[in-house]
Design an enzyme around this catalytic site. Structure first.
Site, short mmCIF file in Angstrom:
data_model
loop_
_atom_site.label_atom_id
_atom_site.label_comp_id
_atom_site.label_asym_id
_atom_site.label_seq_id
_atom_site.Cartn_x
_atom_site.Cartn_y
_atom_site.Cartn_z
N TRP A 40 0.84 -1.21 0.00
CA TRP A 40 0.00 0.00 0.00
C TRP A 40 0.87 1.25 0.00
O TRP A 40 0.56 2.23 -0.68
CB TRP A 40 -0.97 -0.01 1.18
CG TRP A 40 -1.92 -1.17 1.12
CD1 TRP A 40 -2.04 -2.17 2.03
CD2 TRP A 40 -2.86 -1.47 0.08
NE1 TRP A 40 -2.99 -3.07 1.61
CE2 TRP A 40 -3.51 -2.67 0.43
CE3 TRP A 40 -3.21 -0.84 -1.13
CZ2 TRP A 40 -4.50 -3.26 -0.37
CZ3 TRP A 40 -4.19 -1.43 -1.94
CH2 TRP A 40 -4.81 -2.62 -1.55
N ASP A 81 -1.99 6.55 6.50
CA ASP A 81 -2.97 5.60 5.94
C ASP A 81 -3.31 4.64 7.07
O ASP A 81 -2.51 3.78 7.42
CB ASP A 81 -2.37 4.87 4.73
CG ASP A 81 -3.33 3.81 4.17
OD1 ASP A 81 -4.42 3.60 4.75
OD2 ASP A 81 -2.98 3.19 3.14
N LYS A 96 -12.28 -2.39 6.58
CA LYS A 96 -11.53 -3.24 7.50
C LYS A 96 -12.05 -3.11 8.94
O LYS A 96 -12.37 -4.09 9.55
CB LYS A 96 -10.04 -2.93 7.42
CG LYS A 96 -9.41 -3.62 6.21
CD LYS A 96 -8.69 -2.73 5.27
CE LYS A 96 -8.36 -3.46 3.98
NZ LYS A 96 -7.59 -2.63 3.07
C1 LIG Z 1 -7.00 -2.13 2.01
C2 LIG Z 1 -6.00 -1.04 2.12
C3 LIG Z 1 -5.91 -0.03 1.15
C4 LIG Z 1 -6.75 -0.01 -0.09
O1 LIG Z 1 -8.04 0.37 0.22
P1 LIG Z 1 -9.15 0.57 -0.95
O2 LIG Z 1 -10.30 1.05 -0.14
O3 LIG Z 1 -9.36 -0.77 -1.57
O4 LIG Z 1 -8.64 1.55 -1.91
C5 LIG Z 1 -4.97 0.96 1.35
N1 LIG Z 1 -4.17 0.97 2.42
C6 LIG Z 1 -4.24 0.01 3.38
C7 LIG Z 1 -3.31 0.06 4.55
C8 LIG Z 1 -5.15 -1.03 3.25
O5 LIG Z 1 -5.22 -1.99 4.18
#
Ligand SMILES: *Cc1c(COP(=O)(O)O)cnc(C)c1O
Length: 360
Positions: free
Chosen positions: A102, A172, A196
């Site tokens: 990511w 993030d 998540k």
């Molecule tokens: C799942 C995830 C993403 C991507 O998320 P999307 O909503 O599919 O764009 C980005 N960063 C992290 C840390 C993730 O776990």
């Protein structure tokens, strides 16, 4: 019908109480005579759903007053572009730490808009650790400093936040938002896809310090401009209404659990239950060592692909599902977000113990 123990990395398990509440309100929300999905986003009922989701999030995360909370679409992946488009506006430089797939995507996107300085990386060892950060390498002139607080795929997390001084820290937080206490004031901007730890896919939460909005690059699409979303209270266009409603229910559930401090304690118990077993096991091993271990995503391997496959098959049959590891790490991964109970983790460990005895 039997619900399974769902260890999916995302979209992930939601609290059963939340699903039941949504089910009970599916045909008629309050006295509205309709489902939340069917109502105008400008209606009084929906406005109060949005306001209450925001105030719950502010309460749970103790968001300071000079931060705005946004509910957007486009996933965390859109934030990979939206962050530089809005924040790379003075020196046009930003520092990034590369701790996984990511982070790499975030870096790739930011490079389109300015100079990206990757100040540390753990790619040399399949991202199985968090690199040491040397503040002397931080660019004091950078427009922001980006980290992925928890690395969903590799099962690592920052045990401590870097001290970036006056450079805004961008996090993030997709896979560990609300799993533990974070001091929001240490960040300039936080973003997280909901699927998540917050709710269903389709909503992205952004928490941004007010002063960081309003200087987007000229060619920034309106939909990618934080200022537009702030001025319109997340209603520049039709927001993901049903997802926001579900986030509100998840946040209420979290308050009933005792809030972030209580869930953090349970999350640590859950992770310790699994790590303690992995550290003793003669069959299963954790792929991450020491303080960098994630409390949310726990990859593990046996070292033998056939036995991994047999384990996943038998676990699935026993009701422990979505345990297959990411293809870049192999083996297994148990994602134990807020909605997974301590009992669920204990049951998984019991099953792993039986499997170990049978497959020695
Ligand atoms: C799942 C995830 C993403 C991507 O998320 P999307 O909503 O599919 O764009 C980005 N960063 C992290 C840390 C993730 O776990």
């Amino acid at each position: 019908m039997q619900r399974v123990y769902n260890f999916s990395a995302g979209p992930s398990a939601l609290p059963e109480e939340v699903l039941k509440k949504a089910q009970s309100e599916m045909l008629c929300y309050g006295t509205s005579g309709m489902s939340v999905m069917e109502m105008s986003h400008r209606s009084k009922d929906f406005m109060s759903i949005l306001d209450s989701a925001e105030s719950s999030l502010r309460e749970l995360m103790q968001v300071p007053d000079n931060y705005k909370v946004l509910f957007l679409q486009g996933g965390a992946s859109s934030q990979f572009a939206m962050v530089p488009l809005n924040l790379m506006n003075k020196s046009k430089k930003a520092d990034y730490v590369n701790t996984g797939a990511w982070s790499k995507k975030a870096i790739k996107e930011a490079k389109r808009y300015g100079t990206v300085n990757v100040i540390a990386s753990s790619e040399d060892k399949t991202f199985s650790y968090i690199p040491e950060l040397d503040p002397a390498t931080f660019d004091k002139d950078a427009d922001y400093f980006h980290i992925t607080t928890n690395n969903t795929i590799y099962g690592t997390r920052f045990a401590e936040l870097p001290d970036t001084g006056n450079v805004p820290l961008v996090g993030d937080m997709s896979s560990d938002i609300l799993s533990k206490h974070y001091d929001v004031s240490k960040f300039g901007l936080i973003y997280a896809g909901a699927q998540k730890n917050l709710g269903p896919a389709g909503v992205t939460v952004v928490i941004i310090r007010e002063d960081l909005a309003g200087n987007a690059m000229d060619f920034t699409p309106t939909m990618f401009n934080y200022k537009e979303h702030i001025e319109n209270g997340s209603m520049y266009n039709t927001p993901p209404t049903f997802g926001i409603y579900l986030i509100g229910l998840v946040l209420n559930w979290l308050k009933e659990q005792g809030g972030v401090a209580a869930i953090e304690k349970t999350n640590i118990d859950k992770a310790n239950t699994l790590y303690n077993f992995l550290d003793e096991s003669s069959l299963f091993k954790s792929t991450v060592a020491g303080k960098d271990r994630s409390v949310m995503n726990i990859p593990f391997v046996t070292g033998n692909e056939e036995i991994d496959a047999k384990f996943i098959k038998e676990a699935t049959a026993a009701g422990f599902v979505q345990l297959k590891g990411h293809r870049s790490v192999g083996g297994m991964r148990a994602s134990i977000y807020n909605a997974i109970s301590l009992e669920g983790v204990q049951k998984l460990v019991d099953f792993m113990k039986q499997f170990e005895v049978a497959n020695k």
